[in-house]
Design a protein around this motif. Structure first.
Motif, mmCIF file in Angstrom:
data_model
loop_
_atom_site.group_PDB
_atom_site.id
_atom_site.type_symbol
_atom_site.label_atom_id
_atom_site.label_comp_id
_atom_site.label_asym_id
_atom_site.label_seq_id
_atom_site.Cartn_x
_atom_site.Cartn_y
_atom_site.Cartn_z
ATOM 1 N N LEU A 14 0.793 -1.171 0.071
ATOM 2 C CA LEU A 14 -0.033 -0.105 -0.196
ATOM 3 C C LEU A 14 0.886 1.206 -0.017
ATOM 4 C CD1 LEU A 14 -2.777 0.946 0.063
ATOM 5 C CD2 LEU A 14 -2.828 0.995 2.500
ATOM 6 N N CYS A 15 2.160 1.026 0.741
ATOM 7 C CA CYS A 15 2.928 2.466 0.733
ATOM 8 C C CYS A 15 3.548 2.650 -0.652
ATOM 9 C CB CYS A 15 4.303 2.013 1.747
ATOM 10 S SG CYS A 15 3.573 2.214 3.333
ATOM 11 N N TYR A 16 3.664 1.594 -1.349
ATOM 12 C CA TYR A 16 3.940 1.767 -3.014
ATOM 13 C C TYR A 16 2.981 2.505 -3.729
ATOM 14 C CZ TYR A 16 8.458 -0.586 -2.611
ATOM 15 O OH TYR A 16 10.124 -0.962 -2.611
ATOM 16 N N LEU A 17 1.657 2.464 -3.511
ATOM 17 C CA LEU A 17 0.472 3.231 -3.869
ATOM 18 C C LEU A 17 0.067 4.529 -3.430
ATOM 19 C CD1 LEU A 17 -1.296 -0.327 -4.621
ATOM 20 C CD2 LEU A 17 0.239 0.947 -6.315
ATOM 21 N N LEU A 18 0.312 4.548 -1.869
ATOM 22 C CA LEU A 18 -0.330 5.931 -1.489
ATOM 23 C C LEU A 18 0.629 6.300 -0.689
ATOM 24 C CD1 LEU A 18 -3.852 4.721 -0.192
ATOM 25 C CD2 LEU A 18 -3.300 6.215 -2.057
ATOM 26 N N PRO A 78 3.421 7.046 2.129
ATOM 27 C CA PRO A 78 3.682 6.062 3.255
ATOM 28 C C PRO A 78 3.243 6.846 4.779
ATOM 29 C CG PRO A 78 5.508 6.009 1.898
ATOM 30 C CD PRO A 78 4.639 7.085 1.141
ATOM 31 N N ALA A 79 3.528 8.259 4.769
ATOM 32 C CA ALA A 79 3.283 8.790 5.929
ATOM 33 C C ALA A 79 1.649 8.710 6.140
ATOM 34 C CB ALA A 79 3.566 10.360 5.631
ATOM 35 N N GLU A 80 0.885 8.730 4.908
ATOM 36 C CA GLU A 80 -0.644 8.445 5.189
ATOM 37 C C GLU A 80 -1.049 7.331 5.709
ATOM 38 O OE1 GLU A 80 -2.677 9.747 1.747
ATOM 39 O OE2 GLU A 80 -4.431 8.152 2.043
ATOM 40 N N VAL A 81 -0.560 6.265 4.963
ATOM 41 C CA VAL A 81 -0.771 4.723 5.504
ATOM 42 C C VAL A 81 -0.330 4.541 6.891
ATOM 43 C CG1 VAL A 81 -0.119 2.569 5.060
ATOM 44 C CG2 VAL A 81 -0.235 4.265 3.154
ATOM 45 N N LEU A 120 -1.383 4.156 12.550
ATOM 46 C CA LEU A 120 -0.966 4.510 14.074
ATOM 47 C C LEU A 120 -1.941 5.383 14.944
ATOM 48 C CD1 LEU A 120 2.962 5.098 13.657
ATOM 49 C CD2 LEU A 120 1.916 3.324 14.633
ATOM 50 N N HIS A 121 -2.834 6.262 14.449
ATOM 51 C CA HIS A 121 -3.794 6.909 14.914
ATOM 52 C C HIS A 121 -5.105 6.406 14.692
ATOM 53 C CE1 HIS A 121 -0.255 9.778 14.068
ATOM 54 N NE2 HIS A 121 -0.377 9.904 15.598
ATOM 55 N N GLY A 122 -5.261 5.468 14.173
ATOM 56 C CA GLY A 122 -6.588 4.710 13.960
ATOM 57 C C GLY A 122 -7.422 5.406 12.955
ATOM 58 N N SER A 123 -6.936 6.217 11.925
ATOM 59 C CA SER A 123 -7.614 7.031 11.027
ATOM 60 C C SER A 123 -7.581 6.746 9.685
ATOM 61 C CB SER A 123 -7.255 8.387 11.105
ATOM 62 O OG SER A 123 -5.824 8.647 10.942
ATOM 63 N N SER A 124 -7.333 5.144 9.370
ATOM 64 C CA SER A 124 -7.302 4.725 8.090
ATOM 65 C C SER A 124 -8.666 4.862 7.515
ATOM 66 C CB SER A 124 -6.699 3.371 8.200
ATOM 67 O OG SER A 124 -5.364 3.330 8.593
ATOM 68 N N THR A 125 -8.945 4.943 6.114
ATOM 69 C CA THR A 125 -9.784 4.993 5.535
ATOM 70 C C THR A 125 -10.648 3.381 5.460
ATOM 71 O OG1 THR A 125 -8.932 4.636 3.247
ATOM 72 C CG2 THR A 125 -9.532 6.957 4.239
ATOM 73 N N PRO A 126 -11.669 3.186 5.364
ATOM 74 C CA PRO A 126 -12.268 1.924 5.145
ATOM 75 C C PRO A 126 -11.764 0.966 3.864
ATOM 76 C CG PRO A 126 -14.065 3.233 5.507
ATOM 77 C CD PRO A 126 -12.910 3.908 5.422
ATOM 78 N N GLY A 127 -11.458 1.914 2.992
ATOM 79 C CA GLY A 127 -10.415 1.430 1.875
ATOM 80 C C GLY A 127 -9.060 0.751 1.947
ATOM 81 N N GLN A 128 -8.497 1.703 2.693
ATOM 82 C CA GLN A 128 -7.121 1.291 3.163
ATOM 83 C C GLN A 128 -7.083 0.150 3.813
ATOM 84 O OE1 GLN A 128 -5.465 4.736 4.756
ATOM 85 N NE2 GLN A 128 -5.482 5.959 3.000
ATOM 86 N N ARG A 172 -9.493 -2.224 4.381
ATOM 87 C CA ARG A 172 -9.699 -3.551 3.376
ATOM 88 C C ARG A 172 -8.715 -3.904 2.802
ATOM 89 N NH1 ARG A 172 -14.764 -1.412 2.110
ATOM 90 N NH2 ARG A 172 -14.250 -0.525 0.548
ATOM 91 N N PHE A 173 -7.950 -3.195 1.934
ATOM 92 C CA PHE A 173 -6.956 -3.470 1.341
ATOM 93 C C PHE A 173 -5.554 -4.142 2.133
ATOM 94 C CE2 PHE A 173 -2.833 -3.072 -0.554
ATOM 95 C CZ PHE A 173 -2.682 -3.090 -1.777
ATOM 96 N N ILE A 174 -5.455 -3.501 3.158
ATOM 97 C CA ILE A 174 -4.517 -4.224 4.039
ATOM 98 C C ILE A 174 -4.744 -5.459 4.346
ATOM 99 C CG2 ILE A 174 -3.303 -3.921 6.278
ATOM 100 C CD1 ILE A 174 -3.104 -0.785 5.706
ATOM 101 N N VAL A 175 -6.195 -5.688 4.924
ATOM 102 C CA VAL A 175 -6.539 -6.965 5.531
ATOM 103 C C VAL A 175 -6.451 -8.008 4.381
ATOM 104 C CG1 VAL A 175 -8.659 -8.160 6.345
ATOM 105 C CG2 VAL A 175 -7.865 -5.898 7.484
ATOM 106 N N ILE A 176 -7.215 -7.772 3.248
ATOM 107 C CA ILE A 176 -7.115 -8.626 2.159
ATOM 108 C C ILE A 176 -5.734 -9.090 1.637
ATOM 109 C CG2 ILE A 176 -7.939 -9.286 -0.089
ATOM 110 C CD1 ILE A 176 -10.340 -7.548 0.698
ATOM 111 N N ALA A 177 -4.813 -7.964 1.422
ATOM 112 C CA ALA A 177 -3.507 -8.187 1.175
ATOM 113 C C ALA A 177 -2.844 -9.096 2.097
ATOM 114 C CB ALA A 177 -2.754 -6.880 0.781
ATOM 115 N N SER A 178 -2.855 -8.720 3.218
ATOM 116 C CA SER A 178 -2.044 -9.408 4.177
ATOM 117 C C SER A 178 -2.600 -10.697 4.519
ATOM 118 C CB SER A 178 -2.155 -8.742 5.614
ATOM 119 O OG SER A 178 -1.874 -7.404 5.623
ATOM 120 N N GLY A 179 -3.868 -11.138 4.323
ATOM 121 C CA GLY A 179 -4.437 -12.332 4.429
ATOM 122 C C GLY A 179 -3.765 -13.387 3.318
#
Ligand code: SF4
Ligand code: SF4
Length: 351
Positions: A158-162, A164-167, A172-180, A182-189
């Protein structure tokens, strides 16, 4: 031992490239920003000049020139250079740099501590260094390692697409968007499952980078290849004991290969060889041990890299089953009684 130094250098280059892979987006070395629709390369925004053309700031000829110098030419140089290395040296990138393969080897090592095998699909166990036995508690470490590796992969992708500071800020602050999220959960799985169940399969047939290197390498009969001194094949006998049948001898090179290949085979059966050299190191150690036991000196390993005309001869060898190759000639003296060789040096033995 020179073969051990080879592995130390390989570890160093793998670690360096892994670091580069992880920090590249953070320092704008390489990333594509989906917000800006902008490629960042070596700390600079990389433009093909199309937006300038649309805005009327430059003419068509200028844009064509920019497309050539900023797009086609660098791409050809990069792909051509990469394939040229593969043509001569094989899958050097895979065995010496690729972060995925570094994790494949690390996870192999953890699994070996859990069940004595390098892959869940292996039938034959590989003995642990120092005569240690697998322990069930390593299954937990294996599961955690796969999940951690998968998560690191998901977030890094995801850091290669958005930015990295935002990701990372979002995580860290619990402010990721639902899309982000979802991406992290699915890709990580998906990555965690791949690392747990199909990491070798992916390297063999799933990765385009590896596949194209293999195809180019196979087309060059003079490319670097693991050569086998068939005339000394009798020395393979008594290489290392089989983990499951202590009276039967196994092959150190086969046990060492992280891609689960039979390194003494001819090139046509080595499509997935990543030129890691672990079989060479294992053969070197095994032959030194054999020589020490038999009072010999000046032992040359049976497996060595060959390139050029030597590799050409190696590539042309007809397929012969390894068992037949390794068998002693009819006139050879009677085999020495089966014995158990001392365990490898735990300081130098790789997991
Ligand atoms: S096949 Fe792909 S993932 Fe596997 S080691 Fe090579 S480049 Fe890496
Ligand atoms: S055959 Fe040897 S060099 Fe090739 S992947 Fe296996 S251990 Fe590495």
């Amino acid at each position: 031992m020179a073969a051990d130094r080879l592995q130390q250098w390989r570890r160093l280059s793998q670690a360096g490239f892994m670091l580069l892979f992880l920090i590249a987006p953070a320092v704008d070395l390489l990333r594509f920003d989906l917000h800006e629709r902008q490629l960042w390369l070596f700390g600079q925004p990389w433009s093909l000049g199309l937006s300038d053309l649309q805005a009327g700031r430059v003419g068509v000829s200028h844009t064509v020139l920019t497309l050539l110098t900023h797009g086609l030419l660098p791409l050809l140089l990069l792909v051509g250079g990469f394939l040229a290395v593969a043509w001569r040296q094989g899958r050097l990138y895979c065995g010496w740099l690729c972060p995925h393969f570094s994790l494949v080897e690390a996870i192999n090592a953890v699994l070996q501590r859990a069940c004595g095998r390098l892959s869940l699909w292996d039938r034959t166990p590989v003995p642990l260094a120092g005569g240690r036995h697998p322990q069930r508690r390593w299954w937990v470490v294996y599961g955690l390692a796969c999940v951690l590796a998968g998560t690191a992969w998901g977030i890094t992708l995801l850091c290669y697409l958005l930015p990295p500071a935002e990701v990372w800020g979002g995580l860290l602050h619990g402010s990721s968007t639902p899309g982000q999220l979802r991406f992290i959960v699915i890709a990580s799985g998906v990555f965690a499952l791949e690392f747990a169940l199909a990491r070798h399969l992916f390297c063999r047939y799933g990765c385009a980078v590896g596949l194209f290197q293999s195809l180019v390498w196979m087309a060059n009969p003079r490319a670097r290849v693991v050569g086998f001194a068939r005339e000394r094949a009798a020395h393979c006998r008594g290489c290392v004991p089989d983990a499951t049948r202590p009276t039967v001898q196994a092959s150190a090179c086969e046990q060492a290969c992280p891609m689960r290949l039979t390194p003494r085979q001819t090139k046509r059966w080595m499509f997935a060889c990543v030129q890691c050299g672990r079989c060479l190191t294992a053969c070197d150690r095994a032959q030194h041990t054999r020589a020490a036991l038999e009072g010999g000196v000046g032992v040359t390993p049976l497996l060595q890299w060959t390139v050029g005309s030597d590799a050409f001869r190696e590539s042309l060898r007809q397929r012969r089953p390894v068992a037949a190759v390794a068998a002693p000639p009819a006139a050879a003296p009677a085999p020495t009684p089966a014995r158990t060789l001392p365990p490898p040096d735990p300081k130098t033995e790789e997991s």
